[in-house]
Design an enzyme around this catalytic site. Sequence first.
Site: not given
Ligand code: NOJ
Length: 742
Positions: A288
Amino acid sequence: MTIDERVEELLQSMTLREKIGQLNQAGTRMNCALPGFEADIDTWVSEMLQGKLAKEELDRRLAMCEENLREDEVASGELGNFVNLYEDEKIARVQKAAVEDSRLKIPLLIGADVIRGYRTIFPTPLALSCSWDMECVRTMAHVAKREAYAGGVNWTFGPMLDIARDARWGRIVESPGEDPYLAGRIGETLVKEFQRKEEDGCRLMASAKHFLAYGAVSGGQDYYTVDLSERQLYETYLPPFQAAIDAGVGAVMSAFHDLNGVPCTMDRWLLTDLLRGKMGFTGFVVSDAEGVRQCVAHGCAKDEKDAARLALLAGGDMDMSSLDYAGYLEELVSEGELDETVVDEAVRRVLKKKFEFGLFDRDYTYDPAKIAEVTLTEENRKCAREVGKRSVVLLKNDGILPIRREVTRILVTGAIAEDRQALLGPWAFTGSAEPVVTVVEGLRSYASEGVDVRYVRGFDVNDDRSDFAEAYEAAKQADLVIAVGGEREYMSGEAASRANLHLAGAQEEFLSGLVKTGTPVAVVLINGRPLAVGCLKENPGIQAILEAWHPGTECGNVIAEILYGRYNPSGKLSVTFANEAGQEPMYYNHPNTGKPGSDFKFTSKYQDIPIAPLYPFGYGLSYTTFSYEDFRIEQETLTVEETLRCSVEVENTGAYAGEEIVQLYLRDVTASCARPVKELKRFEKISLAAGERAMVRFELPVSEMGFYNRSCDYVVEPGEFRLFVGTDSERVLEKTVQVVLK
Ligand code: NOJ
């Protein structure tokens, strides 16, 4: 040449830096040294998400910043993938740098959060799961896919498959709800449709996220810690991911939190032994955003370099946004801290997906006219409207809905009713508020002749009471008041947990004053999460509650069609509504306990709130009524190899045609581990004209009646099982079957 051979050939020709580039995913860089603005972009975005900075102001500031698209890094082969780059023209530019200017001409994976549409925004994922309708789920993915692909995106960071049992957690809004079976069906449908290749090559690679058990963060506090037994992981949190893997999902995103002590980003047991070994995943794992460097803050890596090493060794193939793979892997290899074969293996996985998903076969010519042809079209909006109507849940109706002909003076009140951004809701960054139909617009455009729809702001989600009196006066002149409240877009989603689940600000006070005017009130809730709305349920002056969630672009039309009775609501809750936040996590499929809650004091319950939830899982009203009769089981004793077959007669006993979601639950009465009081096993959505009857049949292989025992082995233990069929998880008919060894 096979894909594997092409991958090997390419890999052989790559320098170490080029290989690392394929494991690197970044966003564009912003130069925000603007006169008068000291803060950085992250702070602005965070302020916007908290409602402290208007979206327009953020856009204005961003427009004044200098954006660096990192085309040089792309051309040098050091950056192989992008995250959250939404503008078509910019995507085209970076892709051009990759396929024309870089030495090996490897196209970029352009990943974005396409989770509820791209430009046409559909209901939130939680709302969508309340449709229990796989055709709706497929339609959302189809429209989103076409729009995103046209714009140059080739990878979606979805489906989000975190089972969410705690409404305090802001990201419950992105989840498919609390039930593993329903979530699995949704996950599988989304993966298949996103990844299905259309005639013109259109498809997105999907990613199942967040691996694993992010929804179980302690206290519902975002990014917090998770401590769970392995059994619980298998039983509750893995099934939707397994369904996505079985459907061929290309990528898995690891989660931010630490699971049983180890940050998911660097957990080799999780990302390799379990995910690849046991679950059979063959795609690549992406962290993530900044998950890699967060291992330092977790206290599990000594610095970013250490984090990069640990994350890659754990099986995390791609680094989203940390830039730590880009920064340190080369050094780690040259120092002998990391074997280059580990890098190679990750690169192989990434390249394989680039080939499989047709990235090397696509024409990257930028053609805005072609994009416009498929974006936010009438047809796409119609799909969002149809899906939106099926995602709304009618929680209460004392007979005022659908709005009757005699009602000619309607008052709409509530700032949210006219606020496009709030109606659009969270996790819609690729969309925009501008095309959103407001509640007032929708109600006016569907109103019959002679019906006056008046709007008075009245109340918001804050403590401002200055418009209360005007709204009360207007209510006295109306035949019906539609009060629109709940949560603004920034009150749910990432980093938006709440410890209090009541309507925020002075909303409850406003509504209790409103009913004193004597005019019937219907409340339309716009919100991300289940709220503790017991005071609305119990107030006789509030004659209807419609849980609309955030329906997206077609919001006002969706709500108008339901309120006027052009569509008979059919959604059912995919999450339990607790009475109070203190009752969370609250979910229907809990074990019985040794002292099941009852009126007797020494039983499992809170002494100051009811045992039963405010609204149970599976609940949702219709303008018509359905009766259930004649629940039959074909064979009452079965072996593990056999399939249970049952049927029930459902009749539409009311005056409207309607859809009903017939639900089948199971309980293993005696087992070596405490089993849930009920578990959803099957469901079917049927459509019945007034007075019509239908027989609904279910088949359930006995092999699906098992569970993970103390040693985490999946077993079906012989003995008594109870089956329940009904309109929600509480109002059910019941039968018993026996499972025998032979
Ligand atoms: C953080 C989030 O937790 C995740 O779900 C998301 O896909 C990414 N950022 C990218 O935006």
